[in-house]
Design an enzyme around this catalytic site. Structure first.
Site, PDB file in Angstrom:
ATOM      1  N   LYS A 173      25.857  -3.750  -0.498  1.00 46.72           N
ATOM      2  CA  LYS A 173      27.324  -3.630  -0.565  1.00 46.72           C
ATOM      3  C   LYS A 173      27.861  -2.844   0.621  1.00 46.72           C
ATOM      4  O   LYS A 173      29.059  -2.602   0.716  1.00 46.72           O
ATOM      5  CB  LYS A 173      27.726  -2.914  -1.862  1.00 46.72           C
ATOM      6  CG  LYS A 173      27.269  -3.583  -3.129  1.00 46.72           C
ATOM      7  CD  LYS A 173      27.681  -2.722  -4.320  1.00 46.72           C
ATOM      8  CE  LYS A 173      26.666  -2.798  -5.435  1.00 46.72           C
ATOM      9  NZ  LYS A 173      26.835  -1.705  -6.409  1.00 46.72           N
ATOM     10  N   ARG A 218      11.215   3.850   3.513  1.00 43.88           N
ATOM     11  CA  ARG A 218      10.830   2.826   4.507  1.00 43.88           C
ATOM     12  C   ARG A 218      12.089   2.052   4.869  1.00 43.88           C
ATOM     13  O   ARG A 218      12.864   1.665   3.986  1.00 43.88           O
ATOM     14  CB  ARG A 218       9.758   1.884   3.963  1.00 43.88           C
ATOM     15  CG  ARG A 218       9.491   0.728   4.917  1.00 43.88           C
ATOM     16  CD  ARG A 218       8.285  -0.091   4.532  1.00 43.88           C
ATOM     17  NE  ARG A 218       7.048   0.622   4.822  1.00 43.88           N
ATOM     18  CZ  ARG A 218       5.849   0.053   4.808  1.00 43.88           C
ATOM     19  NH1 ARG A 218       5.718  -1.223   4.498  1.00 43.88           N
ATOM     20  NH2 ARG A 218       4.767   0.754   5.081  1.00 43.88           N
ATOM     21  N   ARG A 265       0.792  -1.224   0.000  1.00 49.60           N
ATOM     22  CA  ARG A 265       0.000   0.000   0.000  1.00 49.60           C
ATOM     23  C   ARG A 265       0.830   1.281   0.000  1.00 49.60           C
ATOM     24  O   ARG A 265       0.583   2.195  -0.793  1.00 49.60           O
ATOM     25  CB  ARG A 265      -0.924   0.070   1.234  1.00 49.60           C
ATOM     26  CG  ARG A 265      -2.227  -0.622   1.092  1.00 49.60           C
ATOM     27  CD  ARG A 265      -2.640  -1.177   2.432  1.00 49.60           C
ATOM     28  NE  ARG A 265      -1.678  -2.196   2.808  1.00 49.60           N
ATOM     29  CZ  ARG A 265      -1.751  -3.463   2.374  1.00 49.60           C
ATOM     30  NH1 ARG A 265      -2.764  -3.839   1.659  1.00 49.60           N
ATOM     31  NH2 ARG A 265      -0.818  -4.347   2.680  1.00 49.60           N
ATOM     32  N   THR A 266       1.771   1.358   0.917  1.00 51.39           N
ATOM     33  CA  THR A 266       2.451   2.646   1.106  1.00 51.39           C
ATOM     34  C   THR A 266       3.206   3.025  -0.168  1.00 51.39           C
ATOM     35  O   THR A 266       3.041   4.125  -0.701  1.00 51.39           O
ATOM     36  CB  THR A 266       3.399   2.575   2.321  1.00 51.39           C
ATOM     37  OG1 THR A 266       2.667   2.051   3.421  1.00 51.39           O
ATOM     38  CG2 THR A 266       3.954   3.939   2.671  1.00 51.39           C
ATOM     39  N   HIS A 323       4.766   5.687  11.605  1.00 48.87           N
ATOM     40  CA  HIS A 323       4.290   5.547  10.226  1.00 48.87           C
ATOM     41  C   HIS A 323       3.271   6.676  10.017  1.00 48.87           C
ATOM     42  O   HIS A 323       2.071   6.456   9.974  1.00 48.87           O
ATOM     43  CB  HIS A 323       3.648   4.167  10.052  1.00 48.87           C
ATOM     44  CG  HIS A 323       3.373   3.765   8.643  1.00 48.87           C
ATOM     45  ND1 HIS A 323       3.444   4.626   7.568  1.00 48.87           N
ATOM     46  CD2 HIS A 323       3.006   2.557   8.125  1.00 48.87           C
ATOM     47  CE1 HIS A 323       3.130   3.970   6.455  1.00 48.87           C
ATOM     48  NE2 HIS A 323       2.869   2.714   6.770  1.00 48.87           N
TER      49      HIS A 323
HETATM   50  N1   CP Z   1      -0.294  -0.161   5.875  1.00 50.10           N
HETATM   51  C1   CP Z   1       0.902  -0.391   5.288  1.00 50.10           C
HETATM   52  O1   CP Z   1       1.925   0.233   5.636  1.00 50.10           O
HETATM   53  O2   CP Z   1       0.859  -1.321   4.303  1.00 50.10           O
HETATM   54  P1   CP Z   1       2.119  -1.800   3.461  1.00 50.10           P
HETATM   55  O3   CP Z   1       3.094  -2.455   4.413  1.00 50.10           O
HETATM   56  O4   CP Z   1       1.581  -2.745   2.450  1.00 50.10           O
HETATM   57  O5   CP Z   1       2.747  -0.582   2.848  1.00 50.10           O
END
Ligand code: CP
Length: 452
Positions: free
Chosen positions: A85, A107, A56-57, A135
């Site tokens: 590396k 991320r 999603r993100t 998040h």
């Molecule tokens: N909610 C969320 O962060 O989903 P993903 O891990 O799929 O990005």
């Protein structure tokens, strides 16, 4: 026109409450016709640097930028980058932010990594999830969805259920709910309670206090999760609404926010009787108008039988991620302006001393997952912020925000160290104080010990 100043979104605290509400209205505009905005960010490039899996993100950010008319470059997994590396995150963002991309979404598995990216990149950095820390864009999507469903956030009764310890989504969501004046019932799976540093911050910064109660009034939540911490506020608007739920006074449940066990962040812990939301959970009078929320991915925490129930809004949270992220990126890139004021850090953190990089000669973040104890060992200077000067001084890591108590305070000039309660400590100028957790740390830093 005023020069556009770089803004990052590392924590949900990086946006003021007024900014978030104004972004909701922009997200509404984007959502009304997702195809009408392809000139807004034309020519801009977003890079997604994802060192952990995501559906999603990453994809909603990429969709959002494409819908705004920009382009996307993506490192979708750690193994495809020069991280394997040995390249540091700092070097990666220095290279990618700038001529490669105008905005970064990162991320990373280590707590505090997003703050590192924000410090080293010359372009705006958005935290797409850093370890178990925060998040914030998931929280924007969650707040936006709940706000659309309920028409407000203030005074809502929100139950947070499952793995509250390792869920970064929960941590950002808690801070935001507290700020918007919602009431929070935490319903952790045993052993996965909200971390102390989150509870402390809720109490210190938002006046929200933890208490415990039974949650047996929530049917269908199988498993052994029968203890809840109830967070009440000293603020009057949050006290006026309560009636009875189990041993806790609440008027009704507006939302049950379920999370999966974050297995990637805890090894070998038995979660076989993890709670599960079922149709009977929504059969209780207290949950009649509740919304079922989940950041997804769902594993087995919500029965598929609930998917068609109009109170299930977890897929809507994911859907609204696109217009919400369009609004956020357009704002951070200076393509839309807001009337709302930016956050005033001193009002967000009453009583805190913004000492920047304080004398942390002997301090080490206690969070083993903090980036300062992992890849950052090679290049990051320790950085702590004093959040409480008294009984004993409390400092939070400038990267992962985990707190430590400093029971010893040294004078950076005389190199003498005292117990925090010694009268001499008050005579040391704050900028000259050096903090230690133990005598051994002070010894190792070459400070002489003075008992008092
Ligand atoms: N909610 C969320 O962060 O989903 P993903 O891990 O799929 O990005």
């Amino acid at each position: 026109m005023a020069e556009h100043v770089k803004r990052d979104l590392v924590s949900i605290e990086d946006l003021s409450t007024a900014e978030i509400l104004e972004l909701f209205h922009h997200a509404d505009e984007f959502k009304a016709n997702l195809h009408a905005w392809s000139d807004l960010c034309r020519g801009a490039i977003m890079a997604t640097l994802f060192f952990e899996p995501s559906t999603r993100t990453r994809l909603s950010f990429e969709s959002a930028m494409l819908r705004l008319g920009g382009g996307v470059i993506s490192a979708a997994e750690s193994g495809s980058t020069s991280r394997v590396k040995g390249e540091s995150l700092a070097d990666t963002v220095r290279v990618v932010g700038g001529s490669y991309a105008d905005i970064l979404v990162v991320r990373h598995p280590e707590d505090g990594a997003a703050r590192v990216a924000a410090r080293y990149a010359t372009v705006p950095v958005i935290n797409g999830g850093d370890g178990a820390h925060e998040h914030p864009t998931q929280t924007l999507c969650d707040l936006y969805t709940l706000w659309k469903e309920k028409g407000r956030l203030q005074g809502l009764e929100v139950v947070l259920c499952g793995d509250l310890r390792y869920s970064r989504t929960i941590h950002s969501f808690c801070y935001a709910l507290a700020r918007f004046g919602a009431n929070i019932v935490t319903m952790p799976y045993p052993g996965f309670e909200l971390p102390d540093y989150v509870l402390h911050r809720l109490r210190r910064d938002f006046g929200v206090q933890a208490a415990t109660a039974s949650v047996e009034d929530l049917p269908g939540l199988a498993g052994s999760s029968n203890a809840a911490a109830y967070l009440t506020s000293s603020k009057p608007h949050q006290l006026a609404l309560f009636t009875k739920l189990g041993n806790v006074e609440v008027s009704r449940i507006d939302a049950i926010y379920m999370t999966r066990a974050q297995r990637e962040r805890h090894e070998g812990q038995d979660t076989s009787d993890y709670p599960r939301v079922t149709p009977s959970t929504l059969s209780a009078a207290s949950t009649k108008d509740a919304r079922i929320m989940h950041p997804l991915p769902r594993v087995d925490e919500i029965s598929y039988d609930l998917d068609d129930d109009p109170r299930s809004i977890y897929f809507r949270q994911a859907e609204l991620g696109v217009p919400m992220r369009m609004a956020l990126m357009a704002y951070l890139m200076g393509k839309i302006q807001l009337r709302a004021k930016q956050p005033d850090l001193l009002s967000v953190m009453p009583g805190s001393v913004m000492a920047g990089s304080v004398g942390a000669a002997g301090l080490r973040c206690r969070n083993e997952r903090c980036i300062t104890n992992n890849e950052g060992v090679r290049y990051l200077k320790r950085d702590f912020r004093v959040c409480d000067q008294e009984s004993p001084p409390t400092l939070s890591c400038g990267f992962c925000t985990r707190e430590i108590e400093a029971r010893f305070v040294g004078n950076g000039t005389s190199r003498i160290v005292y117990r925090y309660s010694a009268a001499e400590v008050r005579r040391i100028k704050p900028a000259n104080r050096v903090y230690f957790e133990s005598e051994a740390q002070a010894d190792a830093a070459g400070f002489a010990w003075q008992k008092s």
